[in-house]
Design a protein around this motif. Structure first.
Motif, PDB file in Angstrom:
ATOM      1  N   ARG A  44       0.833  -1.209   0.000  1.00  0.00           N
ATOM      2  CA  ARG A  44       0.000   0.000   0.000  1.00  0.00           C
ATOM      3  C   ARG A  44       0.865   1.255   0.000  1.00  0.00           C
ATOM      4  NH1 ARG A  44      -3.608  -2.143   3.491  1.00  0.00           N
ATOM      5  NH2 ARG A  44      -2.535  -1.211   5.251  1.00  0.00           N
ATOM      6  N   GLN A  45       1.902   1.238   0.821  1.00  0.00           N
ATOM      7  CA  GLN A  45       2.797   2.389   0.899  1.00  0.00           C
ATOM      8  C   GLN A  45       3.509   2.594  -0.438  1.00  0.00           C
ATOM      9  OE1 GLN A  45       3.204   4.656   3.513  1.00  0.00           O
ATOM     10  NE2 GLN A  45       4.239   5.700   1.797  1.00  0.00           N
ATOM     11  N   CYS A  46       3.925   1.494  -1.039  1.00  0.00           N
ATOM     12  CA  CYS A  46       4.622   1.568  -2.323  1.00  0.00           C
ATOM     13  C   CYS A  46       3.698   2.129  -3.402  1.00  0.00           C
ATOM     14  CB  CYS A  46       5.126   0.173  -2.705  1.00  0.00           C
ATOM     15  SG  CYS A  46       5.984   0.120  -4.291  1.00  0.00           S
ATOM     16  N   LEU A  47       2.450   1.663  -3.420  1.00  0.00           N
ATOM     17  CA  LEU A  47       1.491   2.158  -4.412  1.00  0.00           C
ATOM     18  C   LEU A  47       1.231   3.649  -4.215  1.00  0.00           C
ATOM     19  CD1 LEU A  47      -1.025  -0.843  -4.350  1.00  0.00           C
ATOM     20  CD2 LEU A  47       0.653  -0.319  -6.143  1.00  0.00           C
ATOM     21  N   ALA A  48       1.160   4.052  -2.950  1.00  0.00           N
ATOM     22  CA  ALA A  48       0.951   5.472  -2.654  1.00  0.00           C
ATOM     23  C   ALA A  48       2.132   6.297  -3.158  1.00  0.00           C
ATOM     24  CB  ALA A  48       0.756   5.673  -1.152  1.00  0.00           C
ATOM     25  N   ASN A  49       3.336   5.748  -3.014  1.00  0.00           N
ATOM     26  CA  ASN A  49       4.521   6.454  -3.513  1.00  0.00           C
ATOM     27  C   ASN A  49       4.460   6.624  -5.029  1.00  0.00           C
ATOM     28  OD1 ASN A  49       5.542   6.584  -0.937  1.00  0.00           O
ATOM     29  ND2 ASN A  49       6.949   4.853  -1.205  1.00  0.00           N
ATOM     30  N   LEU A  50       4.024   5.570  -5.713  1.00  0.00           N
ATOM     31  CA  LEU A  50       3.894   5.648  -7.171  1.00  0.00           C
ATOM     32  C   LEU A  50       2.927   6.762  -7.551  1.00  0.00           C
ATOM     33  CD1 LEU A  50       3.577   1.973  -8.524  1.00  0.00           C
ATOM     34  CD2 LEU A  50       5.494   3.545  -8.823  1.00  0.00           C
ATOM     35  N   SER A  51       1.776   6.757  -6.902  1.00  0.00           N
ATOM     36  CA  SER A  51       0.756   7.755  -7.224  1.00  0.00           C
ATOM     37  C   SER A  51       1.259   9.164  -6.946  1.00  0.00           C
ATOM     38  CB  SER A  51      -0.512   7.498  -6.405  1.00  0.00           C
ATOM     39  OG  SER A  51      -1.031   6.225  -6.730  1.00  0.00           O
ATOM     40  N   SER A  52       1.962   9.324  -5.839  1.00  0.00           N
ATOM     41  CA  SER A  52       2.417  10.667  -5.463  1.00  0.00           C
ATOM     42  C   SER A  52       3.437  11.202  -6.458  1.00  0.00           C
ATOM     43  CB  SER A  52       3.001  10.646  -4.048  1.00  0.00           C
ATOM     44  OG  SER A  52       4.248   9.977  -4.049  1.00  0.00           O
ATOM     45  N   ARG A  53       4.085  10.307  -7.184  1.00  0.00           N
ATOM     46  CA  ARG A  53       5.055  10.751  -8.193  1.00  0.00           C
ATOM     47  C   ARG A  53       4.413  10.902  -9.571  1.00  0.00           C
ATOM     48  NH1 ARG A  53       9.210   8.735  -4.920  1.00  0.00           N
ATOM     49  NH2 ARG A  53       8.811   6.517  -5.107  1.00  0.00           N
ATOM     50  N   GLY A  54       3.092  10.750  -9.625  1.00  0.00           N
ATOM     51  CA  GLY A  54       2.408  10.926 -10.904  1.00  0.00           C
ATOM     52  C   GLY A  54       2.516   9.728 -11.821  1.00  0.00           C
ATOM     53  N   VAL A  55       2.956   8.597 -11.294  1.00  0.00           N
ATOM     54  CA  VAL A  55       3.056   7.382 -12.107  1.00  0.00           C
ATOM     55  C   VAL A  55       1.668   6.753 -12.215  1.00  0.00           C
ATOM     56  CG1 VAL A  55       4.027   5.055 -12.212  1.00  0.00           C
ATOM     57  CG2 VAL A  55       5.434   6.965 -11.397  1.00  0.00           C
ATOM     58  N   GLU A  56       1.291   6.388 -13.435  1.00  0.00           N
ATOM     59  CA  GLU A  56       0.013   5.704 -13.628  1.00  0.00           C
ATOM     60  C   GLU A  56       0.254   4.214 -13.739  1.00  0.00           C
ATOM     61  OE1 GLU A  56      -2.207   7.347 -16.910  1.00  0.00           O
ATOM     62  OE2 GLU A  56      -1.523   9.369 -16.398  1.00  0.00           O
ATOM     63  N   TYR A  57      -0.554   3.442 -13.048  1.00  0.00           N
ATOM     64  CA  TYR A  57      -0.355   1.999 -13.044  1.00  0.00           C
ATOM     65  C   TYR A  57      -1.702   1.310 -12.863  1.00  0.00           C
ATOM     66  CZ  TYR A  57      -1.087   2.573  -8.060  1.00  0.00           C
ATOM     67  OH  TYR A  57      -1.635   2.907  -6.854  1.00  0.00           O
ATOM     68  N   ARG A  58      -1.704   0.025 -13.151  1.00  0.00           N
ATOM     69  CA  ARG A  58      -2.865  -0.815 -12.919  1.00  0.00           C
ATOM     70  C   ARG A  58      -2.413  -1.937 -11.999  1.00  0.00           C
ATOM     71  NH1 ARG A  58      -4.877  -4.990 -15.950  1.00  0.00           N
ATOM     72  NH2 ARG A  58      -3.217  -4.777 -17.479  1.00  0.00           N
ATOM     73  N   ARG A  59      -3.135  -2.143 -10.921  1.00  0.00           N
ATOM     74  CA  ARG A  59      -2.796  -3.263 -10.043  1.00  0.00           C
ATOM     75  C   ARG A  59      -3.152  -4.566 -10.720  1.00  0.00           C
ATOM     76  NH1 ARG A  59      -4.854  -3.928  -4.298  1.00  0.00           N
ATOM     77  NH2 ARG A  59      -3.463  -5.706  -4.424  1.00  0.00           N
ATOM     78  N   LEU A  60      -2.329  -5.572 -10.534  1.00  0.00           N
ATOM     79  CA  LEU A  60      -2.586  -6.883 -11.114  1.00  0.00           C
ATOM     80  C   LEU A  60      -2.962  -7.851 -10.008  1.00  0.00           C
ATOM     81  CD1 LEU A  60       0.461  -7.081 -13.569  1.00  0.00           C
ATOM     82  CD2 LEU A  60      -1.909  -6.468 -14.111  1.00  0.00           C
ATOM     83  N   PRO A  61      -3.841  -8.807 -10.319  1.00  0.00           N
ATOM     84  CA  PRO A  61      -4.174  -9.818  -9.319  1.00  0.00           C
ATOM     85  C   PRO A  61      -2.942 -10.647  -8.983  1.00  0.00           C
ATOM     86  CG  PRO A  61      -5.173 -10.337 -11.450  1.00  0.00           C
ATOM     87  CD  PRO A  61      -4.514  -9.004 -11.597  1.00  0.00           C
ATOM     88  N   ASP A  62      -2.864 -11.074  -7.730  1.00  0.00           N
ATOM     89  CA  ASP A  62      -1.755 -11.954  -7.347  1.00  0.00           C
ATOM     90  C   ASP A  62      -1.872 -13.248  -8.135  1.00  0.00           C
ATOM     91  OD1 ASP A  62      -0.880 -10.070  -5.621  1.00  0.00           O
ATOM     92  OD2 ASP A  62      -1.527 -11.087  -3.797  1.00  0.00           O
ATOM     93  N   ARG A  63      -0.740 -13.705  -8.646  1.00  0.00           N
ATOM     94  CA  ARG A  63      -0.738 -14.914  -9.469  1.00  0.00           C
ATOM     95  C   ARG A  63       0.357 -15.855  -9.002  1.00  0.00           C
ATOM     96  NH1 ARG A  63      -3.188 -13.597 -14.640  1.00  0.00           N
ATOM     97  NH2 ARG A  63      -5.177 -12.760 -13.974  1.00  0.00           N
ATOM     98  N   ASN A  64       0.005 -17.142  -8.906  1.00  0.00           N
ATOM     99  CA  ASN A  64       1.003 -18.182  -8.692  1.00  0.00           C
ATOM    100  C   ASN A  64       1.013 -19.075  -9.918  1.00  0.00           C
ATOM    101  OD1 ASN A  64       2.106 -17.919  -5.892  1.00  0.00           O
ATOM    102  ND2 ASN A  64      -0.086 -17.871  -5.453  1.00  0.00           N
TER     103      ASN A  64
END
Ligand SMILES: [Zn+2]
Length: 216
Positions: A44-64
């Motif tokens: 969550r913290q990492c995703l927040a960091n991405l957003s705060s830097r203006g990076v656009e991303y899509r979360r992916l489902p966890d996969r094994n």
């Protein structure tokens, strides 16, 4: 660095990619891990960091996948400011460091050496279910935790490849690539380039695995 040579399984590190004969297509995802789980605190913290830097991303489902391969807490980068080809699943920490490297190292180096912007980064991809070449150990690519970068296109039309640029007669290309490598070593856990071994003559490997820091 000499000490690291003694402490670390260097043979494993130096062939962390093994991408030439590697299988880049993962097996089909297991059905049990399709849904998007709540992110852990760290993610969550990492995703927040991405957003705060203006990076656009899509979360992916966890996969094994089979053979221990997996993509947990991974994202698909949509926009990092520098167009990048072939980005697949990346763990959030890897995506975050990559975004920072493009802004803090890559673009400034292009400006410094060529007075231009990087208009496209070419990669050999991120996720790939494979072992470290010549070993039975899973590559960080099998955990979506590594990226292989092969070339850079500048806004003026020049294309700089790791393969031809690392020892190019044009010293600007040599210095540019070494600046990118050095800046990566300050941001990723393991960084391998043409001086590491023949497997890496044509790309930089950056990963966020736990076997670093290592820079070669
Ligand atoms: Zn690699």
């Amino acid at each position: 660095m000499r000490q690291l040579h003694i402490l670390l399984p260097v043979a494993l590190l130096l062939s962390a990619c093994g991408m030439i004969d590697g299988n880049t297509d993962g097996p089909q995802p297991s059905r049990t891990t399709e849904r998007l789980p709540a992110a852990t605190g760290e993610t969550r913290q990492c995703l927040a960091n991405l957003s705060s830097r203006g990076v656009e991303y899509r979360r992916l489902p966890d996969r094994n996948f089979a053979n221990g391969c997996r993509a947990i807490g991974a994202v698909q980068l949509v926009q990092v400011g520098t167009p990048t080809r072939n980005l697949g699943a990346m763990t959030c920490p890897l995506a975050d460091r990559y975004a920072r490297w493009t802004r803090e190292v890559l673009q400034p180096a292009a400006e410094r050496h060529f007075g231009e912007q990087v208009s496209l980064v070419e990669t050999f991809g991120t996720y790939g279910c494979r072992n470290i070449s010549g070993t039975g150990r899973l590559s960080e690519h099998g955990k979506a935790n590594a990226i292989d970068i092969s070339a850079f296109n500048l806004s003026g039309g020049r294309r700089i490849t790791v393969l031809n640029g690392w020892n190019n007669s044009d010293s600007r290309e040599r210095r540019f690539l070494r600046d990118l490598h050095r800046g990566a070593c300050e941001r990723f856990e393991i960084v391998l380039g043409p001086d590491a071994n023949a497997d890496h003559r044509n790309h930089f490997h950056f990963d966020m695995g736990s076997r670093g820091p290592y820079c070669r």
